[in-house]
Structure formats: C-alpha cells, structure tokens
Design a protein around this motif. Structure first.
Motif, PDB file in Angstrom:
ATOM      1  N   GLN A   1       0.842  -1.190   0.000  1.00 28.70           N
ATOM      2  CA  GLN A   1       0.000   0.000   0.000  1.00 28.70           C
ATOM      3  C   GLN A   1       0.880   1.244   0.000  1.00 28.70           C
ATOM      4  O   GLN A   1       1.868   1.320   0.721  1.00 28.70           O
ATOM      5  CB  GLN A   1      -0.908   0.003   1.244  1.00 28.70           C
ATOM      6  N   VAL A   2       0.525   2.203  -0.800  1.00 31.49           N
ATOM      7  CA  VAL A   2       1.257   3.465  -0.865  1.00 31.49           C
ATOM      8  C   VAL A   2       0.748   4.372   0.241  1.00 31.49           C
ATOM      9  O   VAL A   2      -0.448   4.659   0.323  1.00 31.49           O
ATOM     10  CB  VAL A   2       1.079   4.146  -2.239  1.00 31.49           C
ATOM     11  N   HIS A   3       1.643   4.777   1.092  1.00 31.23           N
ATOM     12  CA  HIS A   3       1.247   5.594   2.230  1.00 31.23           C
ATOM     13  C   HIS A   3       1.564   7.066   2.088  1.00 31.23           C
ATOM     14  O   HIS A   3       0.955   7.898   2.760  1.00 31.23           O
ATOM     15  CB  HIS A   3       1.912   5.063   3.503  1.00 31.23           C
ATOM     16  N   LEU A   4       2.555   7.380   1.252  1.00 32.72           N
ATOM     17  CA  LEU A   4       2.926   8.772   1.046  1.00 32.72           C
ATOM     18  C   LEU A   4       3.104   9.021  -0.443  1.00 32.72           C
ATOM     19  O   LEU A   4       3.767   8.226  -1.130  1.00 32.72           O
ATOM     20  CB  LEU A   4       4.227   9.119   1.766  1.00 32.72           C
ATOM     21  N   THR A   5       2.556  10.090  -0.928  1.00 28.22           N
ATOM     22  CA  THR A   5       2.687  10.436  -2.336  1.00 28.22           C
ATOM     23  C   THR A   5       3.042  11.900  -2.469  1.00 28.22           C
ATOM     24  O   THR A   5       2.331  12.760  -1.943  1.00 28.22           O
ATOM     25  CB  THR A   5       1.373  10.165  -3.096  1.00 28.22           C
ATOM     26  N   GLU A   6       4.145  12.157  -3.170  1.00 28.67           N
ATOM     27  CA  GLU A   6       4.555  13.532  -3.412  1.00 28.67           C
ATOM     28  C   GLU A   6       4.080  13.981  -4.792  1.00 28.67           C
ATOM     29  O   GLU A   6       3.937  13.182  -5.714  1.00 28.67           O
ATOM     30  CB  GLU A   6       6.080  13.691  -3.366  1.00 28.67           C
ATOM     31  N   SER A   7       3.882  15.275  -4.920  1.00 33.54           N
ATOM     32  CA  SER A   7       3.546  15.869  -6.214  1.00 33.54           C
ATOM     33  C   SER A   7       4.024  17.311  -6.235  1.00 33.54           C
ATOM     34  O   SER A   7       4.380  17.872  -5.196  1.00 33.54           O
ATOM     35  CB  SER A   7       2.037  15.805  -6.475  1.00 33.54           C
ATOM     36  N   GLY A   8       4.021  17.894  -7.422  1.00 34.03           N
ATOM     37  CA  GLY A   8       4.374  19.303  -7.546  1.00 34.03           C
ATOM     38  C   GLY A   8       5.732  19.553  -8.162  1.00 34.03           C
ATOM     39  O   GLY A   8       6.110  20.704  -8.369  1.00 34.03           O
ATOM     40  N   GLY A   9       6.476  18.489  -8.433  1.00 36.34           N
ATOM     41  CA  GLY A   9       7.778  18.686  -9.049  1.00 36.34           C
ATOM     42  C   GLY A   9       7.670  19.149 -10.483  1.00 36.34           C
ATOM     43  O   GLY A   9       6.594  19.160 -11.075  1.00 36.34           O
ATOM     44  N   GLY A  10       8.803  19.555 -11.022  1.00 35.36           N
ATOM     45  CA  GLY A  10       8.826  20.013 -12.404  1.00 35.36           C
ATOM     46  C   GLY A  10      10.056  20.850 -12.651  1.00 35.36           C
ATOM     47  O   GLY A  10      10.984  20.886 -11.835  1.00 35.36           O
ATOM     48  N   SER A  11      10.063  21.528 -13.779  1.00 39.25           N
ATOM     49  CA  SER A  11      11.190  22.384 -14.155  1.00 39.25           C
ATOM     50  C   SER A  11      10.859  23.833 -13.852  1.00 39.25           C
ATOM     51  O   SER A  11       9.791  24.319 -14.205  1.00 39.25           O
ATOM     52  CB  SER A  11      11.502  22.204 -15.634  1.00 39.25           C
ATOM     53  N   VAL A  12      11.790  24.511 -13.207  1.00 38.33           N
ATOM     54  CA  VAL A  12      11.591  25.898 -12.802  1.00 38.33           C
ATOM     55  C   VAL A  12      12.861  26.673 -13.115  1.00 38.33           C
ATOM     56  O   VAL A  12      13.965  26.139 -12.977  1.00 38.33           O
ATOM     57  CB  VAL A  12      11.292  26.001 -11.290  1.00 38.33           C
ATOM     58  N   GLN A  13      12.702  27.915 -13.487  1.00 39.38           N
ATOM     59  CA  GLN A  13      13.877  28.761 -13.687  1.00 39.38           C
ATOM     60  C   GLN A  13      14.398  29.249 -12.355  1.00 39.38           C
ATOM     61  O   GLN A  13      13.633  29.418 -11.392  1.00 39.38           O
ATOM     62  CB  GLN A  13      13.515  29.943 -14.581  1.00 39.38           C
ATOM     63  N   ALA A  14      15.678  29.484 -12.306  1.00 36.50           N
ATOM     64  CA  ALA A  14      16.296  30.027 -11.101  1.00 36.50           C
ATOM     65  C   ALA A  14      15.579  31.311 -10.692  1.00 36.50           C
ATOM     66  O   ALA A  14      15.239  32.143 -11.539  1.00 36.50           O
ATOM     67  CB  ALA A  14      17.770  30.288 -11.342  1.00 36.50           C
ATOM     68  N   GLY A  15      15.372  31.431  -9.394  1.00 40.38           N
ATOM     69  CA  GLY A  15      14.648  32.576  -8.880  1.00 40.38           C
ATOM     70  C   GLY A  15      13.156  32.342  -8.747  1.00 40.38           C
ATOM     71  O   GLY A  15      12.450  33.134  -8.110  1.00 40.38           O
ATOM     72  N   GLY A  16      12.682  31.270  -9.325  1.00 38.17           N
ATOM     73  CA  GLY A  16      11.266  30.951  -9.282  1.00 38.17           C
ATOM     74  C   GLY A  16      10.868  30.224  -8.018  1.00 38.17           C
ATOM     75  O   GLY A  16      11.665  30.045  -7.096  1.00 38.17           O
ATOM     76  N   SER A  17       9.606  29.813  -7.980  1.00 41.01           N
ATOM     77  CA  SER A  17       9.043  29.145  -6.811  1.00 41.01           C
ATOM     78  C   SER A  17       8.372  27.836  -7.226  1.00 41.01           C
ATOM     79  O   SER A  17       7.966  27.671  -8.381  1.00 41.01           O
ATOM     80  CB  SER A  17       8.015  30.055  -6.121  1.00 41.01           C
ATOM     81  N   GLN A  18       8.260  26.975  -6.263  1.00 41.32           N
ATOM     82  CA  GLN A  18       7.592  25.689  -6.492  1.00 41.32           C
ATOM     83  C   GLN A  18       7.007  25.239  -5.174  1.00 41.32           C
ATOM     84  O   GLN A  18       7.604  25.443  -4.115  1.00 41.32           O
ATOM     85  CB  GLN A  18       8.594  24.646  -7.012  1.00 41.32           C
ATOM     86  N   ARG A  19       5.837  24.627  -5.248  1.00 43.71           N
ATOM     87  CA  ARG A  19       5.198  24.102  -4.047  1.00 43.71           C
ATOM     88  C   ARG A  19       5.013  22.605  -4.202  1.00 43.71           C
ATOM     89  O   ARG A  19       4.343  22.154  -5.140  1.00 43.71           O
ATOM     90  CB  ARG A  19       3.853  24.782  -3.818  1.00 43.71           C
ATOM     91  N   LEU A  20       5.570  21.879  -3.283  1.00 48.38           N
ATOM     92  CA  LEU A  20       5.433  20.427  -3.285  1.00 48.38           C
ATOM     93  C   LEU A  20       4.392  20.010  -2.262  1.00 48.38           C
ATOM     94  O   LEU A  20       4.249  20.640  -1.217  1.00 48.38           O
ATOM     95  CB  LEU A  20       6.771  19.764  -2.961  1.00 48.38           C
ATOM     96  N   THR A  21       3.690  18.935  -2.582  1.00 46.94           N
ATOM     97  CA  THR A  21       2.672  18.392  -1.696  1.00 46.94           C
ATOM     98  C   THR A  21       2.995  16.948  -1.361  1.00 46.94           C
ATOM     99  O   THR A  21       3.422  16.178  -2.238  1.00 46.94           O
ATOM    100  CB  THR A  21       1.282  18.462  -2.366  1.00 46.94           C
ATOM    101  N   CYS A  22       2.811  16.604  -0.118  1.00 44.01           N
ATOM    102  CA  CYS A  22       2.950  15.224   0.334  1.00 44.01           C
ATOM    103  C   CYS A  22       1.616  14.803   0.933  1.00 44.01           C
ATOM    104  O   CYS A  22       1.178  15.383   1.927  1.00 44.01           O
ATOM    105  CB  CYS A  22       4.057  15.124   1.376  1.00 44.01           C
ATOM    106  N   VAL A  23       0.982  13.828   0.314  1.00 39.19           N
ATOM    107  CA  VAL A  23      -0.288  13.323   0.811  1.00 39.19           C
ATOM    108  C   VAL A  23      -0.035  12.023   1.558  1.00 39.19           C
ATOM    109  O   VAL A  23       0.559  11.086   1.009  1.00 39.19           O
ATOM    110  CB  VAL A  23      -1.285  13.074  -0.338  1.00 39.19           C
ATOM    111  N   ALA A  24      -0.472  11.985   2.799  1.00 37.03           N
ATOM    112  CA  ALA A  24      -0.262  10.798   3.632  1.00 37.03           C
ATOM    113  C   ALA A  24      -1.568  10.019   3.786  1.00 37.03           C
ATOM    114  O   ALA A  24      -2.647  10.607   3.894  1.00 37.03           O
ATOM    115  CB  ALA A  24       0.248  11.210   5.009  1.00 37.03           C
ATOM    116  N   SER A  25      -1.445   8.700   3.812  1.00 38.84           N
ATOM    117  CA  SER A  25      -2.612   7.882   4.124  1.00 38.84           C
ATOM    118  C   SER A  25      -2.975   8.094   5.597  1.00 38.84           C
ATOM    119  O   SER A  25      -2.153   8.563   6.394  1.00 38.84           O
ATOM    120  CB  SER A  25      -2.304   6.403   3.882  1.00 38.84           C
ATOM    121  N   SER A  26      -4.188   7.731   5.952  1.00 40.21           N
ATOM    122  CA  SER A  26      -4.590   7.870   7.351  1.00 40.21           C
ATOM    123  C   SER A  26      -3.711   7.010   8.246  1.00 40.21           C
ATOM    124  O   SER A  26      -3.377   7.410   9.360  1.00 40.21           O
ATOM    125  CB  SER A  26      -6.054   7.450   7.496  1.00 40.21           C
ATOM    126  N   VAL A  27      -3.336   5.838   7.731  1.00 37.40           N
ATOM    127  CA  VAL A  27      -2.474   4.949   8.515  1.00 37.40           C
ATOM    128  C   VAL A  27      -1.155   5.639   8.836  1.00 37.40           C
ATOM    129  O   VAL A  27      -0.705   5.664   9.987  1.00 37.40           O
ATOM    130  CB  VAL A  27      -2.217   3.632   7.751  1.00 37.40           C
TER     131      VAL A  27
END
Length: 132
Positions: A1-27
């Motif tokens: 079972q997958v308990h943690l899933t990350e998202s939000g990665g990608g390519s960004v130019q220097a000086g930019g911003s990025q927001r990553l999300t980690c979704v956890a299972s209830s377990v």
C-alpha cells in the motif's frame, strides 16, 4: 500500500518558486508525529530539508534553505507542503517526504543527519529541476 505520495515537481527557472505536496494515508498520518522532507541528487547523500510536527504547528527548516523554504500542513487533508522560493540550480533534486517519529525539536535541529531514523513511511519522490 502506498502511504505517502509527493507531487508538484517540475522544471523551474532560477529565482522561481515551487510548491510540493505530500499526501499521507490515514495509517501513516495517525502513526506519525511528524512529516519530513528530504532531497537527493545522484551521487550525493540524502539531505534533510524540513520537518513539521503533525500534532502541532512546530516546524523546522535546515540552515541551507532557511529563508527560502517553508513547510506547512493541512491536518484535515493529511497533507504537508514544502514551499520553495528563490530557487537555485543547486536545489535541483528529487524531493522525498517521509513520516514517522521525530524527537523533540532541540534534538531534531541538532541531528539532521539522523532524520531518516524512525521514519516508517516513505514516498518515492518528485523531481525538481532548476535551470539557470
């Protein structure tokens, strides 16, 4: 079972911003007192980046990204976020979240190399690439 899933990665130019999300299972979320973010690049050791205690709003960000990265959470959604600003090419890495036990903040802050200890749940990571 997958308990943690990350998202939000990608390519960004220097000086930019990025927001990553980690979704956890209830377990995973209910069994943990913290969610931590790490990053890893090929040929380098995994590096601790940020942590947030799930039962309170206490957070910690390592010195190398302090002032640029912040960590937050939505307890109701069992989600943790890593907000990254003023990104630099050296921030290029796969960002991985992990959940489990974190010691009290003073110990956590003094032993970032030990953050992987006690982390029973791991995501597979999301790649962030910063171009200059």
């Amino acid at each position: 079972q997958v308990h943690l899933t990350e998202s939000g990665g990608g390519s960004v130019q220097a000086g930019g911003s990025q927001r990553l999300t980690c979704v956890a299972s209830s377990v995973a979320y209910d069994a943990s007192n913290c969610i931590t973010w790490f990053r890893q690049t090929p040929g380098k050791e995994r590096e601790a980046v940020a942590a947030i205690y799930t039962n309170k709003e206490t957070t910690y960000v390592v010195d190398s990204v302090k002032g640029r990265f912040t960590v937050s959470q939505d307890k109701a959604k069992h989600e943790a976020y890593l907000e990254m600003n003023n990104l630099k090419p050296e921030d290029t890495a796969t960002y991985i979240c992990a959940a489990g036990y974190c010691p009290p903040l003073p110990l956590l802050a003094s032993a970032t190399s030990s953050w992987a200890n006690g982390k029973d749940y791991w995501g597979t990571g999301t790649l962030v690439t910063i171009s200059s």
